[in-house]
Design an enzyme around this catalytic site. Structure first.
Site, mmCIF file in Angstrom:
data_model
loop_
_atom_site.group_PDB
_atom_site.id
_atom_site.type_symbol
_atom_site.label_atom_id
_atom_site.label_comp_id
_atom_site.label_asym_id
_atom_site.label_seq_id
_atom_site.Cartn_x
_atom_site.Cartn_y
_atom_site.Cartn_z
ATOM 1 N N PRO A 148 0.828 -1.210 0.000
ATOM 2 C CA PRO A 148 0.000 0.000 0.000
ATOM 3 C C PRO A 148 0.862 1.259 0.000
ATOM 4 C CG PRO A 148 -0.732 -1.569 1.660
ATOM 5 C CD PRO A 148 0.583 -2.058 1.166
ATOM 6 N N CYS A 149 0.360 2.310 -0.614
ATOM 7 C CA CYS A 149 1.055 3.597 -0.654
ATOM 8 C C CYS A 149 0.866 4.294 0.689
ATOM 9 C CB CYS A 149 0.489 4.450 -1.791
ATOM 10 S SG CYS A 149 1.282 6.052 -1.975
#
Length: 418
Positions: A148-149
């Protein structure tokens, strides 16, 4: 579906051309009004000859997809996958010929899906931070995953490997550091390019270098170019171990020779050998259904009568911006909009083109190019979430073949040097 090699298909619809060129439909319409582009008489198609000079069009015409389908592993290449989700990336890698030896995922329903469909896969359920990767004894050729960012804390830090602790990128980097794969592939949202003004990606670059890998220039990959009937974009990062990277080059996959649409997803044809089977799906409340009934195929909230626009949009009616995902009905003649984790969210509506209901599970899965025999486990919401978060299988397979090609090149150099 538009086939550039077919004599019968000699033009692009405005919608599909906009998708190929990464322009809005209104931009293409403006070019038509200005006389820069003209329609084939009696149709809404732009002739191929008028747009053949665009690199995106030229790459489709010159497609080497069929040749790349012939890429096979020179030997067994072992794959470790992190953040495996419902299996889109892993399934594509399997189709490319890679051998999954370890898959990690935290979501129990996604793990159940992986185990149900591939009982032979080593699916390790749980928090990635608690996994001891040194227990993997086999040589790891490839590591893949979509972390995930997340924002890093930048205050007074040089932002090397240790400074990214507490993020899921750190956990992926730690696995790369322990397993030392020849190559890794990480996928992420396009927004990572500009996240924190580009600082997040620069930190990731520094850490990858520190780990002993050369990063191939990151690329935003558009699913519509890889036999996927969906306007999905993902940022792909590929790293090659420095002791190998000087002698080989990573080749991005060629685009497919056609653009697939919802018609290809839902009806028997080139993508699937039968019409989409009936499956479970969300339903609209009665009043919302009455409103959505009035949205035409390919339309959205602005196609409603003004009184219904005001009722449906409430305060958003007076705000700027198109909000084209709201009250959106898809079109059979276009690729789908990017799927989300639910087909009936107000901001990202995904209504069936011709029936007034949200897309069903199997329709969702086909848009992501999952085969019909890939069965999702857990409640309806979990199935939608697994599909909506997945990497499209056909796109993953194309990327997988590029990884296999790279590994074969590495193998050939090793043989030549021995």
């Amino acid at each position: 579906m538009f086939d550039v090699h077919s004599k019968e298909s000699h033009g692009y619809s405005l919608e599909v051309l906009a998708d190929i060129l990464s322009q809005s439909k209104s931009t293409i319409e403006s070019r038509v009004r200005k006389g820069e582009l003209s329609l084939i008489k009696g149709s809404n198609l732009i002739p191929h000859s008028q747009v053949a000079h665009h690199p995106e069009i030229a790459s489709i015409v010159a497609s080497k997809w069929d040749q790349e389908l012939g890429i096979k592993p020179a030997r067994t290449y072992n794959l470790v996958e992190l953040f495996a989700g419902g299996g889109g990336l892993a399934l594509g890698m399997e189709q490319a010929g890679l051998n999954s030896i370890f898959l990690n995922e935290m979501d129990r329903h996604a793990c159940a899906t992986l185990r149900h469909n591939r009982p032979e896969w080593n699916v390790v359920e749980g928090d990635i931070a608690k996994i001891n990767f040194s227990e993997i004894r086999e040589e790891v050729d490839v590591l893949t995953g979509g972390f995930p960012c997340q924002a890093f804390s930048y205050a007074g830090k040089g932002l090397g490997f240790e400074d990214t602790r507490g993020t899921l990128f750190y956990e992926m980097a730690k696995a790369i550091n322990e397993l030392k794969p020849k190559v890794f592939l990480a996928e992420n949202v396009r927004a990572l390019l500009t996240h924190e003004g580009g600082k997040t990606l620069n930190t990731i670059r520094k850490v990858i270098d520190e780990l002993g890998y050369d990063l191939v220039e990151p690329k935003v990959v558009k699913a519509i170019f890889y036999k996927v009937p969906q306007k999905r974009e993902r940022l792909i990062l590929v790293g090659i171990r420095k002791d190998l990277s000087q002698d080989v080059t990573f080749h991005w996959p060629s685009p497919y020779k056609k653009i697939m649409t919802l018609k290809d997803a839902f009806l028997k044809g080139e993508l699937f050998n039968s019409d989409v089977p009936l499956s479970e799906g969300q339903q609209y409340p009665q009043h919302k259904r009455e409103i959505m009934e009035q949205v035409p195929e390919g339309g959205y909230w602005r196609d409603l009568p003004d009184d219904l626009q005001r009722e449906y949009m409430k305060g958003s009616y007076h705000l700027g911006g198109g909000k084209t995902g709201m009250a959106r009905r898809l079109s059979m003649s276009e690729p789908s909009l990017t799927l989300t984790t639910s087909p009936a969210q107000k901001q990202t509506e995904r209504c069936h083109p011709r029936e007034t209901r949200p897309l069903q599970v199997r329709e969702y899965a086909r848009i992501q190019t999952f085969p019909d025999n890939w069965e999702f486990q857990g409640p309806l919401s979990a199935a939608y979430r697994q599909i909506g978060n997945a990497v499209p299988v056909n796109m993953a397979a194309a990327l997988g073949r590029s990884l296999v090609r790279l590994l074969n090149d590495i193998e050939n150099i090793k043989i030549a040097q021995s």
